[in-house]
Design an enzyme around this catalytic site. Structure first.
Site, PDB file in Angstrom:
ATOM      1  CG  ASP A  67      -0.279  -0.273   2.326  1.00 40.06           C
ATOM      2  OD1 ASP A  67       1.047  -0.318   2.366  1.00 40.06           O
ATOM      3  OD2 ASP A  67      -1.022  -0.417   3.552  1.00 40.06           O
ATOM      4  CG  ASN A 136      -9.355  -0.773  11.916  1.00 39.63           C
ATOM      5  OD1 ASN A 136      -8.152  -1.318  11.587  1.00 39.63           O
ATOM      6  ND2 ASN A 136      -9.752   0.222  11.271  1.00 39.63           N
ATOM      7  CG  HIS A 138      -6.204  -1.510   8.856  1.00 38.37           C
ATOM      8  ND1 HIS A 138      -6.393  -0.194   9.386  1.00 38.37           N
ATOM      9  CD2 HIS A 138      -4.685  -1.670   8.737  1.00 38.37           C
ATOM     10  CE1 HIS A 138      -5.047   0.246   9.711  1.00 38.37           C
ATOM     11  NE2 HIS A 138      -4.188  -0.529   9.198  1.00 38.37           N
ATOM     12  CD  GLU A 143      -8.876   1.539   7.614  1.00 35.09           C
ATOM     13  OE1 GLU A 143      -8.938   0.525   8.528  1.00 35.09           O
ATOM     14  OE2 GLU A 143      -8.358   2.519   7.717  1.00 35.09           O
TER      15      GLU A 143
HETATM   16  C1  GLP Z   1      -0.892   0.779   8.575  1.00 32.59           C
HETATM   17  C2  GLP Z   1      -0.619   0.114   7.268  1.00 32.59           C
HETATM   18  C3  GLP Z   1      -0.707  -1.510   7.525  1.00 32.59           C
HETATM   19  C4  GLP Z   1       0.069  -1.920   8.891  1.00 32.59           C
HETATM   20  C5  GLP Z   1      -0.772  -1.353   9.888  1.00 32.59           C
HETATM   21  C6  GLP Z   1      -0.338  -1.463  11.438  1.00 32.59           C
HETATM   22  O1  GLP Z   1      -2.007   1.678   8.365  1.00 32.59           O
HETATM   23  N1  GLP Z   1      -1.340   0.639   6.216  1.00 32.59           N
HETATM   24  O2  GLP Z   1       0.013  -1.987   6.425  1.00 32.59           O
HETATM   25  O3  GLP Z   1      -0.028  -3.340   8.844  1.00 32.59           O
HETATM   26  O4  GLP Z   1      -1.113   0.147   9.691  1.00 32.59           O
HETATM   27  O5  GLP Z   1       0.871  -0.662  11.621  1.00 32.59           O
HETATM   28  P1  GLP Z   1       1.920  -0.757  12.707  1.00 32.59           P
HETATM   29  O6  GLP Z   1       2.707  -1.893  12.236  1.00 32.59           O
HETATM   30  O7  GLP Z   1       2.712   0.673  12.692  1.00 32.59           O
HETATM   31  O8  GLP Z   1       1.286  -1.064  13.891  1.00 32.59           O
END
Ligand code: GLP
Length: 241
Positions: A67, A136, A138, A143
């Protein structure tokens, strides 16, 4: 689905790096599906170490990222392109021309998303997809919703994700409100998927993923249906299961 529970973040990072390294050793011209966020940083550090020790080689490797924010420029230090350069690509012998991240500046978004999906197919699919998990539930930027879009697409971030990710930006207002993300079907094209989670703030998401029903309200729960999914989480993230 296989669940591996480890002690802490460092162990999670090592186990995850070993999964990626195993694929790279077995198939030097493999396609890695990569993710951003705090969670995989330790895994990337381990991979850089393995590269420096001569254990793994990225010269034939291709990568596709999950992404990217939209809109964002690649030189913005919060862009996922910038993240990947800093946390992995700049430290290993990967050919940057073979590293693909959705284009946060794409003019024709629809055409770009289709081309991104076609690229995954043309590459023969991802060999191992690394995933983090949002608080959440995702995955990428898929989402929770009544329906999920299958392929790569433009999506609006939920308020909770904007808040969670605002820690990286000067202020919440600076967080882009949209992102380009692979869809759940894009993720399912990968032959193997590993989901990483660390810390108590992921415990509810891991509980919902592993113990809740399969639901688009918890996109991560769909990953349980993948034929080769490995969940690697630490004790804190697993504490509510
Ligand atoms: C972000 C990314 C995800 C990631 C998630 C968790 O929004 N788009 O790909 O897995 O949030 O992030 P983190 O590893 O910083 O908790």
């Amino acid at each position: 689905m296989k669940v591996i529970v480890v002690k802490n973040y460092d162990e999670m990072s090592k186990v995850a790096a070993n999964h990626v390294a195993d694929v790279m050793k077995a198939k030097p011209d493999c396609v890695l599906g990569l993710a951003t966020g705090d969670t995989p940083i330790g895994m990337y550090k381990n991979l850089i170490e393995m590269y420096k020790n001569g254990e793994i080689d990225f010269s034939k490797t291709t990568s596709v990222n999950l992404d990217e924010y939209y809109p964002i420029t690649p030189d913005n230090d919060q862009s996922y392109r910038y993240f990947m350069n800093c946390n992995l690509f700049d430290h290993v012998n990967i050919d940057k021309a073979k590293t693909f991240v959705p284009d946060g500046q794409a003019k024709d978004v629809e055409a770009h998303c289709k081309a991104y999906e076609d690229r995954i197919d043309d590459l023969g699919g991802v060999d191992i997809q690394v995933l983090g998990i949002g608080r959440n539930g995702h995955i990428g930027f898929n989402e929770p919703d009544d329906e999920l879009i299958k392929g790569t697409h433009l999506t609006a971030l939920t308020q909770s994700t904007i808040e969670a990710n605002s820690r990286f930006f000067a202020s919440e207002a600076d967080v882009p409100k949209h992102a380009l993300t692979m869809g759940i079907e894009s993720v399912f094209k990968a032959r193997k998927v590993i989901v990483l989670a660390s810390g108590a703030n992921k415990a509810e998401a891991i509980r919902a993923m592993l113990k809740g029903n399969i639901s688009t309200k918890c996109p991560a729960s769909l990953i349980c249906l993948h034929p080769d999914a490995v969940i690697i989480c630490d004790e804190a993230a697993y504490s509510l299961v």
